[in-house]
Enzyme design. Structure first.
Site, PDB file in Angstrom:
ATOM      1  N   ALA A   1       0.850  -1.186   0.000  1.00  0.00           N
ATOM      2  CA  ALA A   1       0.000   0.000   0.000  1.00  0.00           C
ATOM      3  C   ALA A   1       0.877   1.225   0.000  1.00  0.00           C
ATOM      4  O   ALA A   1       1.783   1.349   0.829  1.00  0.00           O
ATOM      5  CB  ALA A   1      -0.926   0.003   1.217  1.00  0.00           C
TER       6      ALA A   1
ATOM      7  N   GLY B   1       1.093   5.685  -0.382  1.00  0.00           N
ATOM      8  CA  GLY B   1       0.375   6.826   0.162  1.00  0.00           C
ATOM      9  C   GLY B   1      -0.869   7.168  -0.626  1.00  0.00           C
ATOM     10  O   GLY B   1      -1.820   7.726  -0.092  1.00  0.00           O
TER      11      GLY B   1
ATOM     12  N   GLY C   1      -2.666   4.831  -2.538  1.00  0.00           N
ATOM     13  CA  GLY C   1      -3.589   3.714  -2.666  1.00  0.00           C
ATOM     14  C   GLY C   1      -2.861   2.388  -2.685  1.00  0.00           C
ATOM     15  O   GLY C   1      -1.669   2.300  -2.386  1.00  0.00           O
ATOM     16  N   LEU C   2      -3.582   1.324  -3.073  1.00  0.00           N
ATOM     17  CA  LEU C   2      -3.015  -0.020  -3.090  1.00  0.00           C
ATOM     18  C   LEU C   2      -2.170  -0.238  -4.345  1.00  0.00           C
ATOM     19  O   LEU C   2      -2.395   0.382  -5.382  1.00  0.00           O
ATOM     20  CB  LEU C   2      -4.137  -1.059  -3.036  1.00  0.00           C
ATOM     21  CG  LEU C   2      -4.953  -1.088  -1.737  1.00  0.00           C
ATOM     22  CD1 LEU C   2      -6.152  -2.008  -1.887  1.00  0.00           C
ATOM     23  CD2 LEU C   2      -4.082  -1.529  -0.576  1.00  0.00           C
ATOM     24  N   VAL C   3      -1.198  -1.143  -4.209  1.00  0.00           N
ATOM     25  CA  VAL C   3      -0.304  -1.477  -5.318  1.00  0.00           C
ATOM     26  C   VAL C   3      -0.438  -2.976  -5.588  1.00  0.00           C
ATOM     27  O   VAL C   3      -0.354  -3.792  -4.668  1.00  0.00           O
ATOM     28  CB  VAL C   3       1.159  -1.124  -4.988  1.00  0.00           C
ATOM     29  CG1 VAL C   3       2.046  -1.387  -6.202  1.00  0.00           C
ATOM     30  CG2 VAL C   3       1.276   0.330  -4.551  1.00  0.00           C
TER      31      VAL C   3
ATOM     32  N   ASP D   1       8.027  12.545  -3.739  1.00  0.00           N
ATOM     33  CA  ASP D   1       8.023  11.513  -2.696  1.00  0.00           C
ATOM     34  C   ASP D   1       9.212  10.578  -2.869  1.00  0.00           C
ATOM     35  O   ASP D   1       9.084   9.362  -2.759  1.00  0.00           O
ATOM     36  CB  ASP D   1       6.712  10.726  -2.714  1.00  0.00           C
ATOM     37  CG  ASP D   1       6.479   9.953  -1.413  1.00  0.00           C
ATOM     38  OD1 ASP D   1       7.093  10.321  -0.384  1.00  0.00           O
ATOM     39  OD2 ASP D   1       5.685   9.002  -1.412  1.00  0.00           O
TER      40      ASP D   1
END
Length: 807
Positions: free
Chosen positions: A24, A26, A28-30, A138
């Protein structure tokens, strides 16, 4: 690690077949997915609240088009994307490689040349990203994958696409506070490529030292350190300082290095005459790191080890001309100690009579003790392993004074933070409750709160989870840096405002703006207490937010939740104008005050207060401990120690003959047992240097204190050592105890009575280090972990769920 899909996960995203979860991020899900031709890709999805923001979709569409144009050897190429899907997604080439974060956590800090090799590759990746008109926003160790032929920078495109959306308009800085630039923390919507260069420097600090340059108890404290103090560069090799300084310009107006400048600066070091110029990982990285890369490339993963312990350092300011000449000088750390005290701590530990090292798993003989402290079995060790453990009795040299006995150890390590006694109840009935786990999209911090049928945790917002099954009932609309649940309400603050919600439904009841940033929040008996930056303390009516009173001039040297004012049983205790003051919680009128002294006279550490059930408040102020009567303020007794106290006193009711009294540990690690009536020193035992801000744990006639990677249990009446448990690594969080179950550590471990009364370990079923303090209620342990999960565990067995998690 690829995890199995849950029933809530999609089986297809666009033209790709979804194979499993990668984690997960920042945003959403991966997911790991596969194209029709068999090519594997990593698909980043976007969180629902962002997908509902039309401004985000417009910007994300533009950023995806720019990301497609990024070409470069050191980036993971964008393969496909659909910004207009119900759940927007971005697919990049899947790189089967460990992240820089994983490598450092498992193999330790990297050599100087390896750091330069990484820096050159990442700088070239940033040159490609910036050339396409993007800013990463990021860049951090987990977004740098390391393969044999160089690093790969991932996750550009999504982080930049979220800028200028409503997420950034609610005081949430896009990025990761430990690695972002000061200008990004202030306003992430207007950063340039120079911000990525700063993050590159922060990432290289982690690679070279094993710790982030900025670190706090929670994200808001990390941001405060970032914009007010400057980076922690302890352990950084001198050869790398020019490189780091050229990246980490604290003043945004000072021109930062360009990626091409960094590459030119690094080239002479990497490809000097006679050096290995193959440019591969094996030429620069240690053997364990290259082996890890090879295993991951082949699709094999070893059993994951916990990250290496990272001691929380107490740092003295740089000295000498030119110290940190291009880096802003650090201000006072939250709990910094005077240099003379830090030096005294080192000398005290290193010059303890005789060798101080005690082998893990072996007994430790205390001078004057009749028997050695026995070792507990480590998690996973059977009886055979325990029987084969060495039984050496490493004596620590000549006997120390009777009042001070030195326990074995390896010098000043981070210790086991402890908490006060928390009552518990029998284990839950198996037919009514099952362990559960809930995965958050962001980091989870603080101590969870149980009220009624709901568990409240903070992960940017406040999330209310059903205690029975872990399903989320609601989450707050706004950010909550501080939270308290009392009287059927959630009281929270996002920094510049204070608000109250119905604890059952999450419906907002009232909201107001505060005059300054709220750094501490507590609630008690219908009163909400806040502390704000600059020395303000306020009392609010919990039902409607009416301000009851406000005082100014409270201490502002230590603006952390732990050092903030305390409210208990209708009285507020605060440190103001060098006096400890007791105020009426409803009116703010002063009941009494005592001249406790300013920060300098208190040894440069915050005053810590513990209200007790015997009608006294116990105060640790520098090297002093005082017992003050709560009604009118007379001092019952005063105790002086040779070193300062970072943690508050712990009070145990009852007479001294049954273990009652006041217990606390100073900065040098000496544990004191004080008579609650007279303040006399009944006994003391010195452990290793201790930087924990949590109190020692007193329960059932025993005192539990952490020292380095071991937990020691002492008899509260006689100070007789009972046992020593080698945890196999520094333990984080706070130990706690529930009747009649085992003693539990802040990390994922619990101790059960073993043979001869010595402890055996049971590993709690969490996926990472515990943050805050676990909470026990109705036979269930609730804990927040660094793997972004909230766990509900069986309090008796310490067991939890498998890999599946609700989201």
């Amino acid at each position: 690690m690829v995890e199995q899909l849950t029933q809530h996960d999609p089986r297809r995203i666009g033209p790709f077949e979804v194979l499993g979860r990668l984690g997960a991020g920042g945003m959403g899900l991966v997911y790991l997915a596969r194209s029709a031709s068999g090519r594997r890709v990593a698909i980043k999805t976007v969180r629902t609240e962002l997908a509902e923001d039309q401004l985000f979709r417009v910007r994300f569409t533009r950023e995806v088009e720019a990301a497609r144009a990024v070409s470069g050897f050191y980036t993971a190429a964008v393969v496909d994307a659909d910004p207009r899907a119900a759940v927007p997604w971005l697919a990049t080439a899947y790189v089967p490689a460990p992240s820089l974060e994983e490598i450092v956590n498992e193999c330790g800090p990297m050599p100087t040349q390896a750091v330069r090799w990484l820096a050159a590759g990442i700088a070239q990746a940033l040159q490609s990203i910036h050339g396409a008109g993007l800013v990463h926003r990021d860049l951090k160790p987990s977004n740098v994958l390391v393969v044999e032929d160089g690093p790969r920078v991932i996750d550009f495109g999504i982080a930049s696409g979220v800028s200028n959306t409503r997420l950034t308009m609610t005081n949430v800085a896009v990025g990761t506070p430990a690695y972002m630039s000061p200008e990004q923390a202030r306003d992430s919507r207007s950063v340039t490529g120079a911000s990525d260069i700063f993050s590159l420097g922060s990432t290289l600090v982690f690679a070279a030292t094993g710790h982030a340059p900025f670190h706090g108890a929670n994200p808001v404290e990390t941001v405060f350190m970032l914009v007010r103090e400057g980076p922690d560069l302890e352990g950084l090799p001198d050869d790398l300082r020019p490189l780091i300084e050229s990246c980490m310009q604290m003043d945004a107006t000072h021109p930062a290095a360009e990626p091409r400048d960094l590459q030119a600066q690094l080239a002479p070091h990497l490809f000097a005459s006679g050096s290995d110029d193959s440019g591969t990982a094996s030429a620069w990285l240690p053997v364990p790191a290259t082996a890890m890369i090879e295993r991951r490339r082949g699709g094999r993963r070893t059993a994951r080890r916990p990250p290496r312990p990272r001691p929380r350092r107490l740092r003295a300011a740089p000295q000498g001309p030119g110290a940190g000449h291009r880096l802003a000088q650090r201000g006072r750390p939250a709990f910094a100690l005077p240099a003379v005290l830090a030096l005294a701590a080192v000398r005290r530990v290193r010059t303890a009579a005789g060798p101080s090292a005690a082998p893990d798993g072996g007994p430790v003989q205390l001078p004057g003790a009749k028997v050695p402290i026995g070792p507990g079995r480590r998690a996973g060790e059977g009886r055979g392993a325990a029987a084969a453990a060495p039984r050496r009795r490493d004596r620590l040299g000549p006997a120390a004074r009777r009042s001070e006995r030195f326990l074995g150890g390896h010098g000043p390590h981070r210790t086991v933070p402890a908490s006060t006694l928390r009552p518990g109840t029998p284990s839950p009935a198996p037919d009514r409750w099952r362990p559960w786990r809930f995965r958050m999209s962001n980091d989870v911090w603080g101590t969870p709160v149980v009220s009624g049928d709901l568990l409240y945790v903070t992960s940017f917002e406040v999330h209310a989870l059903d205690v029975g099954n872990g399903r989320r009932q609601f989450k707050t609309r706004d950010v909550a840096w501080a939270m308290a649940v009392e009287g059927g309400r959630i009281h929270a603050s996002d920094g510049p405002s204070l608000y109250a919600l119905d604890a059952a439904s999450g419906a907002e009841q009232w909201r107001l703006a505060t005059d300054a940033w709220v750094y501490a929040l507590k609630a008690d008996r219908g009163t909400v207490l806040t502390a704000t930056r600059g020395g303000g303390v306020q009392g609010w009516e919990a039902s409607n937010g009416e301000k009851l009173w406000e005082v100014t001039g409270a201490q502002s040297d230590f603006e952390t939740a732990e050092a903030g004012p305390v409210i208990h049983d209708g009285t507020v205790y605060l440190w103001q104008d060098a006096r400890l003051r007791a105020l009426d919680a409803r009116t703010g009128l002063e009941r009494w005050s005592y001249p406790i002294g300013d920060a300098a006279s208190c040894g440069g550490v915050p005053v810590r207060v513990t209200p007790a059930t015997d009608g006294y408040v116990y105060v640790a102020a520098g090297t002093r401990v005082l017992a003050v009567e709560t009604g009118s303020g007379p001092v019952r007794w005063h105790f002086e120690a040779p070193a300062v106290f970072l943690s508050p006193p712990a009070f145990a009711p009852g007479p001294a003959v049954t273990g009652g009294g006041v217990y606390l540990a100073d900065y040098l690690g000496t544990v004191y047992a004080l008579d609650a009536t007279t303040g006399k020193d009944r006994w003391r035992i010195a452990t290793e240097a201790r930087s924990s801000i949590e109190p020692v744990l007193v329960a059932v006639g025993n005192v539990h204190v952490g020292s380095g990677s071991a937990l020691y249990t002492l008899d509260a009446v006689t100070d007789t050592p009972k046992w020593r448990f080698a945890a196999g690594g520094d333990v984080v969080g706070a130990p706690w105890w529930r009747r009649p179950g085992p003693l539990r550590l802040g990390g994922p471990r619990a101790l059960h009575p073993g043979r001869g009364g010595r402890p055996a370990a049971l590993k709690l079923a969490t996926g990472g280090e515990i943050t805050g303090s676990p909470v026990a209620q109705a036979g269930v342990v609730y804990a927040c972990s660094k793997d972004r999960c909230v766990y509900a565990l069986d309090a008796l067995k310490g067991t939890g769920t498998g890999n599946r998690a609700r989201t």
